[in-house]
Design an enzyme around this catalytic site. Structure first.
Site, PDB file in Angstrom:
ATOM      1  N   GLY A  46       8.599  -5.309 -60.332  1.00  0.00           N
ATOM      2  CA  GLY A  46       9.606  -5.823 -59.415  1.00  0.00           C
ATOM      3  C   GLY A  46       9.182  -7.151 -58.841  1.00  0.00           C
ATOM      4  O   GLY A  46       8.048  -7.601 -59.017  1.00  0.00           O
ATOM      5  N   ARG A  58      10.903  -6.212 -46.717  1.00  0.00           N
ATOM      6  CA  ARG A  58      10.963  -5.392 -47.929  1.00  0.00           C
ATOM      7  C   ARG A  58      12.409  -5.157 -48.354  1.00  0.00           C
ATOM      8  O   ARG A  58      12.721  -5.085 -49.538  1.00  0.00           O
ATOM      9  CB  ARG A  58      10.266  -4.053 -47.671  1.00  0.00           C
ATOM     10  CG  ARG A  58       8.765  -4.177 -47.430  1.00  0.00           C
ATOM     11  CD  ARG A  58       8.140  -2.806 -47.225  1.00  0.00           C
ATOM     12  NE  ARG A  58       6.704  -2.913 -46.958  1.00  0.00           N
ATOM     13  CZ  ARG A  58       6.178  -2.911 -45.744  1.00  0.00           C
ATOM     14  NH1 ARG A  58       6.960  -2.818 -44.694  1.00  0.00           N
ATOM     15  NH2 ARG A  58       4.869  -3.011 -45.580  1.00  0.00           N
ATOM     16  N   ASP A  67       0.745   3.109 -45.003  1.00  0.00           N
ATOM     17  CA  ASP A  67       0.960   2.866 -43.579  1.00  0.00           C
ATOM     18  C   ASP A  67       0.142   3.844 -42.731  1.00  0.00           C
ATOM     19  O   ASP A  67      -0.429   3.469 -41.709  1.00  0.00           O
ATOM     20  CB  ASP A  67       2.444   3.004 -43.237  1.00  0.00           C
ATOM     21  CG  ASP A  67       3.321   2.173 -44.143  1.00  0.00           C
ATOM     22  OD1 ASP A  67       3.741   1.087 -43.738  1.00  0.00           O
ATOM     23  OD2 ASP A  67       3.566   2.619 -45.282  1.00  0.00           O
ATOM     24  N   SER A  68       0.102   5.108 -43.168  1.00  0.00           N
ATOM     25  CA  SER A  68      -0.692   6.100 -42.454  1.00  0.00           C
ATOM     26  C   SER A  68      -2.174   5.751 -42.510  1.00  0.00           C
ATOM     27  O   SER A  68      -2.904   5.920 -41.521  1.00  0.00           O
ATOM     28  CB  SER A  68      -0.447   7.498 -43.045  1.00  0.00           C
ATOM     29  OG  SER A  68       0.895   7.899 -42.857  1.00  0.00           O
ATOM     30  N   ARG A  71      -3.326   2.701 -42.759  1.00  0.00           N
ATOM     31  CA  ARG A  71      -3.474   1.556 -41.856  1.00  0.00           C
ATOM     32  C   ARG A  71      -3.544   2.017 -40.398  1.00  0.00           C
ATOM     33  O   ARG A  71      -4.305   1.473 -39.594  1.00  0.00           O
ATOM     34  CB  ARG A  71      -2.305   0.591 -42.051  1.00  0.00           C
ATOM     35  CG  ARG A  71      -2.387  -0.228 -43.328  1.00  0.00           C
ATOM     36  CD  ARG A  71      -1.101  -0.985 -43.599  1.00  0.00           C
ATOM     37  NE  ARG A  71      -1.251  -1.907 -44.733  1.00  0.00           N
ATOM     38  CZ  ARG A  71      -0.249  -2.391 -45.441  1.00  0.00           C
ATOM     39  NH1 ARG A  71       1.001  -2.043 -45.136  1.00  0.00           N
ATOM     40  NH2 ARG A  71      -0.470  -3.220 -46.441  1.00  0.00           N
ATOM     41  N   HIS A  86       9.258   3.044 -45.163  1.00  0.00           N
ATOM     42  CA  HIS A  86       8.107   2.181 -45.399  1.00  0.00           C
ATOM     43  C   HIS A  86       8.587   0.762 -45.091  1.00  0.00           C
ATOM     44  O   HIS A  86       9.060   0.031 -45.958  1.00  0.00           O
ATOM     45  CB  HIS A  86       7.642   2.281 -46.848  1.00  0.00           C
ATOM     46  CG  HIS A  86       6.582   1.268 -47.218  1.00  0.00           C
ATOM     47  ND1 HIS A  86       5.405   1.141 -46.534  1.00  0.00           N
ATOM     48  CD2 HIS A  86       6.544   0.324 -48.198  1.00  0.00           C
ATOM     49  CE1 HIS A  86       4.686   0.174 -47.070  1.00  0.00           C
ATOM     50  NE2 HIS A  86       5.368  -0.342 -48.084  1.00  0.00           N
ATOM     51  N   THR A 141      -0.010  -8.059 -51.081  1.00  0.00           N
ATOM     52  CA  THR A 141      -0.892  -6.911 -50.844  1.00  0.00           C
ATOM     53  C   THR A 141      -1.134  -6.241 -52.191  1.00  0.00           C
ATOM     54  O   THR A 141      -0.239  -6.206 -53.038  1.00  0.00           O
ATOM     55  CB  THR A 141      -0.254  -5.900 -49.870  1.00  0.00           C
ATOM     56  OG1 THR A 141       0.987  -5.436 -50.427  1.00  0.00           O
ATOM     57  CG2 THR A 141       0.026  -6.536 -48.524  1.00  0.00           C
TER      58      THR A 141
END
Length: 316
Positions: A81, A90, A150-151, A153, A177, A232
């Site tokens: 993508g 996003r 995310d968790s 982080r 997300h 990232t």
């Protein structure tokens, strides 16, 4: 007893795909890894590079190929993508990447079989929803990478704030997300010690402002990394590897992946992240978190954001 061979097909060998492939090779979770990309030279180069490290790691079959080489894959991971650009959310990627992932899904379906498909392309929640609609596969077989990263982080930020081993931090992020995600503060703890008590013992204020600042660091982490290095890649590569490991080893691990949430906490038909049990069958259970009223409201607001984008794309 003969050990079953495991084959994984990776679609998209950009920064995220390459980081994931590298992490996967270090852990040697699968016997066979097939790399597929529109840039065939890139895929071949990555496969060659990875193979050159195998004498220092152990045997594994790593090749570059076409869709037909993915026949028999137990797991398909999609990282293909457009990349998120500086200043771009996003969800801005939605229209472009929906077309990309839909095309990939059609090619995968032509191969037959029923692999577990893991989606990491952004916006991951809407793309996961799209794949569920396009493939008709059971919902346990389509997994969005969701808020696993995310968790992670959040746990890392809390560990840095409290000067404690990150492995002792138990906290998760749920919902989109993206910018509407939320931290489940009410259930977060440091080795069973509720956060407010641990913060007090460390002499750190546990205020609404402190929590908002930490959550903003989590939400903004990708933007800060993109601003500095362009994309990232490493941490999401590790996060994908963690999901694959839970499947391959049938760990029954609880990870915050994205899947259909219709009926959970009274949510509409959307895909977003909640704690899920992950094993050899993919998503084996979706767990309803114990949310307070504020968290439940924030979760519903996050679902509204995703529902609107799904509607705009004609997916509902």
């Amino acid at each position: 007893m003969e050990t079953r061979r495991t084959k994984l097909a990776l679609i998209g060998i950009g920064a995220v795909g390459a980081a994931f492939a590298y992490a996967l090779s270090l852990k040697r979770l699968v016997n066979e890894l097939v790399l597929v990309d529109l840039d065939k030279n890139r895929a071949e180069g990555e496969a060659m590079d990875l193979r050159h490290g195998l004498p220092l790691i152990g045997p594994m079959e790593i090749t570059a190929g076409e869709y037909e080489d993915c026949v028999g894959a137990d797991i398909v991971v999609i990282t293909a993508g457009a990349n998120q650009k500086p200043g771009q959310s996003r969800l801005d990627l939605l229209r472009t990447n929906t077309r990309v992932v839909t095309d990939i899904a059609k090619n995968i379906l032509k191969l037959g079989g029923e692999p577990i498909i893991i989606v990491a392309s952004n916006p991951v929640d809407v793309l996961t929803f799209d794949l569920l609609k396009q493939t008709g596969l059971p919902k346990n077989k389509i997994i969005g990478s969701g808020t696993v990263l995310d968790s992670s982080r959040l746990r890392q930020t809390l560990a840095e704030t409290l000067q404690v081993d990150v492995r002792s931090v138990h906290a998760h992020v749920i919902g989109e997300h993206g910018d509407s995600e939320l931290a489940v503060w009410s259930q977060a703890n440091i080795s069973c010690v509720p956060l407010k008590y641990f913060f007090a013992q460390r002499g750190v204020p546990y205020t609404e402002e402190t929590r908002a600042e930490i959550l903003q660091k989590v939400r903004g982490a990708a933007y800060e990394i993109i601003k500095r290095k362009g994309s990232t890649s490493n941490a999401i590569g590790v996060a994908l590897c963690r999901i694959v490991e839970a499947i391959i080893k049938d760990e029954k691990s609880v990870l915050t992946v994205s899947t259909s949430m219709k009926g959970i906490h009274g949510l509409p038909d959307v895909c977003l992240s909640m704690p899920c049990v992950i094993g050899e069958n993919g998503i084996e259970a979706v767990l309803e978190s114990l949310l307070n009223d504020e968290e439940c409201e924030a979760l519903h607001e996050s679902a509204k954001v995703l529902r609107k984008h799904a509607e705009d794309m004609g997916l509902v």
